[in-house]
Design a protein around this motif. Sequence first.
Motif, short mmCIF file in Angstrom:
data_model
loop_
_atom_site.label_atom_id
_atom_site.label_comp_id
_atom_site.label_asym_id
_atom_site.label_seq_id
_atom_site.Cartn_x
_atom_site.Cartn_y
_atom_site.Cartn_z
N MET A 1 0.84 -1.19 0.00
CA MET A 1 0.00 0.00 0.00
C MET A 1 0.87 1.24 0.00
SD MET A 1 -2.09 0.91 3.49
CE MET A 1 -2.01 2.54 4.18
N THR A 2 0.40 2.31 -0.63
CA THR A 2 1.16 3.56 -0.69
C THR A 2 0.73 4.45 0.49
OG1 THR A 2 1.03 3.38 -3.07
CG2 THR A 2 1.81 5.48 -2.19
N TRP A 3 1.72 4.89 1.26
CA TRP A 3 1.43 5.76 2.41
C TRP A 3 1.63 7.21 2.01
CZ3 TRP A 3 -0.15 4.26 7.35
CH2 TRP A 3 -0.20 2.88 7.57
N ASP A 4 0.76 8.08 2.54
CA ASP A 4 0.90 9.52 2.30
C ASP A 4 1.25 10.17 3.65
OD1 ASP A 4 0.50 12.24 2.09
OD2 ASP A 4 -1.17 12.05 0.67
N PRO A 5 2.54 10.50 3.86
CA PRO A 5 2.95 11.00 5.18
C PRO A 5 2.20 12.26 5.60
CG PRO A 5 4.86 10.81 3.69
CD PRO A 5 3.66 10.39 2.92
N ASP A 6 1.92 13.17 4.65
CA ASP A 6 1.24 14.42 5.02
C ASP A 6 -0.16 14.13 5.56
OD1 ASP A 6 3.30 16.12 4.44
OD2 ASP A 6 2.79 16.16 2.31
N ARG A 7 -0.89 13.28 4.84
CA ARG A 7 -2.25 12.98 5.28
C ARG A 7 -2.22 12.17 6.57
NH1 ARG A 7 -5.94 10.29 1.35
NH2 ARG A 7 -7.54 10.99 2.80
N TYR A 8 -1.26 11.26 6.69
CA TYR A 8 -1.16 10.45 7.92
C TYR A 8 -0.90 11.35 9.13
CZ TYR A 8 0.25 7.00 11.32
OH TYR A 8 0.32 6.25 12.47
N LEU A 9 -0.04 12.35 8.94
CA LEU A 9 0.34 13.22 10.06
C LEU A 9 -0.73 14.26 10.40
CD1 LEU A 9 4.14 13.66 9.24
CD2 LEU A 9 3.14 12.32 11.10
N HIS A 10 -1.78 14.32 9.55
CA HIS A 10 -2.87 15.26 9.81
C HIS A 10 -3.44 15.04 11.22
CE1 HIS A 10 -6.28 17.83 9.11
NE2 HIS A 10 -7.11 16.85 9.38
N PHE A 11 -3.49 13.77 11.65
CA PHE A 11 -3.99 13.47 13.00
C PHE A 11 -2.81 13.15 13.93
CE2 PHE A 11 -7.64 12.24 10.27
CZ PHE A 11 -8.61 13.05 10.83
N ASN A 43 8.42 10.71 12.97
CA ASN A 43 8.08 11.64 14.06
C ASN A 43 8.13 10.98 15.42
OD1 ASN A 43 5.77 10.34 12.81
ND2 ASN A 43 4.49 11.44 14.25
N VAL A 44 7.77 9.69 15.47
CA VAL A 44 7.87 8.97 16.75
C VAL A 44 9.34 8.59 17.01
CG1 VAL A 44 7.18 6.87 17.96
CG2 VAL A 44 5.47 8.22 16.77
N THR A 45 10.09 8.32 15.93
CA THR A 45 11.52 8.03 16.10
C THR A 45 12.20 9.24 16.74
OG1 THR A 45 11.25 7.01 13.92
CG2 THR A 45 13.46 6.95 14.88
N ASN A 62 9.00 -0.29 5.30
CA ASN A 62 9.06 -0.73 3.89
C ASN A 62 8.38 0.25 2.94
OD1 ASN A 62 6.39 -1.22 4.40
ND2 ASN A 62 6.37 -3.33 3.67
N SER A 63 8.04 1.44 3.45
CA SER A 63 7.41 2.44 2.59
C SER A 63 8.44 3.50 2.20
CB SER A 63 6.24 3.10 3.31
OG SER A 63 5.95 4.35 2.73
N PRO A 64 8.81 3.58 0.90
CA PRO A 64 9.77 4.60 0.48
C PRO A 64 9.25 6.01 0.78
CG PRO A 64 9.36 3.04 -1.31
CD PRO A 64 8.38 2.71 -0.21
N GLU A 65 7.92 6.21 0.65
CA GLU A 65 7.35 7.54 0.90
C GLU A 65 7.56 7.94 2.37
OE1 GLU A 65 5.55 4.99 -0.41
OE2 GLU A 65 5.43 5.62 -2.51
N MET A 66 7.26 7.01 3.27
CA MET A 66 7.42 7.32 4.70
C MET A 66 8.90 7.52 5.04
SD MET A 66 4.53 7.60 6.20
CE MET A 66 3.28 6.88 7.28
N LEU A 67 9.76 6.69 4.47
CA LEU A 67 11.20 6.81 4.79
C LEU A 67 11.79 8.11 4.27
CD1 LEU A 67 12.51 3.16 4.35
CD2 LEU A 67 12.43 4.48 6.47
N THR A 68 11.32 8.57 3.12
CA THR A 68 11.81 9.85 2.59
C THR A 68 11.47 10.96 3.58
OG1 THR A 68 11.52 9.08 0.35
CG2 THR A 68 11.62 11.45 0.63
N ARG A 69 10.26 10.90 4.10
CA ARG A 69 9.83 11.90 5.07
C ARG A 69 10.65 11.77 6.37
NH1 ARG A 69 5.33 15.23 5.43
NH2 ARG A 69 5.52 16.37 7.37
N THR A 203 -6.41 7.15 5.41
CA THR A 203 -4.95 7.20 5.36
C THR A 203 -4.34 5.89 5.86
OG1 THR A 203 -4.86 8.14 7.60
CG2 THR A 203 -4.86 9.68 5.76
N THR A 204 -5.19 4.98 6.35
CA THR A 204 -4.66 3.71 6.87
C THR A 204 -5.48 2.53 6.33
OG1 THR A 204 -5.96 4.02 8.89
CG2 THR A 204 -3.68 4.74 8.97
#
Length: 255
Positions: A1-11, A43-45, A62-69, A203-204
């Motif tokens: 699945m593709t994660w969107d860090p911006d939308r995930y971090l909205h909450f 952000n939790v790290t 394993n998400s390149p999008e999350m790791l880039t962020r 987002t999840t």
Amino acid sequence: MTWDPDRYLHFGGQRVRPALDLMSRIPLSAPGHIVDLGCGAGNVTRLLSEYWPRSSITGVDNSPEMLTRAFAEGLDVTWVEADINTWQPEIAPDLIFSNAALHWCDSHQTLLPDLIGQLGPQGVLAVQMPRNHSAPSHVCMIEAAKDGPWYEKLELVLRPGPVATPEKYYQILSTCSWKVDIWEAEYLQILDGENPVVEWTSTTALQPLLEALEDEDERAGFLQAYSDRIAEAYPVMANGKTLFPFRRIFIIAQT
Ligand SMILES: C[S@@+](CC[C@H](N)C(=O)[O-])C[C@H]1O[C@@H](n2cnc3c(N)ncnc32)[C@H](O)[C@@H]1O
């Protein structure tokens, strides 16, 4: 699945609190090496690195999008792209910390003992997972999936509730850990917006279902069927707030 860090971090506020609650119960004053398993956007790290500033930390996802962020957080952390199911640490960690990630993996019966086996002496496995798979937020997904021509495609990605009972986790872990601490908490999340529970799940948990529907009309139809059910299950109150009770399980196991 593709994660969107911006939308995930909205909450971000609601999502970070259980991580802090978990962290505060870890019985280690100065772990030498920490692994943040399923570290997401980092952000939790960051909180782990602030809580234990002398520890070396590795973030695994394993998400390149999350790791880039996560990389953009500019932390002194080693970021590793790997699948939790097959990941092996280079050095045995003193703490494996995993916030809101292991429910994406199956086979907890073997995964959790395997993780315990990766720890160094007097190591700690600390895990938090959502355990609200029988709440309307998730049940409505299954109902809406079954209620349209999209079911054939969604059936392939619908997963049975991945998180077991506290008693089951005690059974699994008591054979490989000398001390197990398990508790649950239900957070009454007070959200803003028109149909914020849909915003939360999209987002999840909802995301793999949306991704499975390539046809735009079909995706919109399924989303509408889900949103209508959610609006009824979680009505907006007169003050504009929506209450979204959310149950989570916390596990701390020591070697
Ligand atoms: C809900 S986010 C939580 C992120 C972070 N731990 C936090 O508390 O903000 C779940 C993360 O787990 C990661 N994840 C899910 N399944 C995974 C797997 N099999 N291997 C590695 N990472 C995984 C996702 O890529 C995502 O970044």
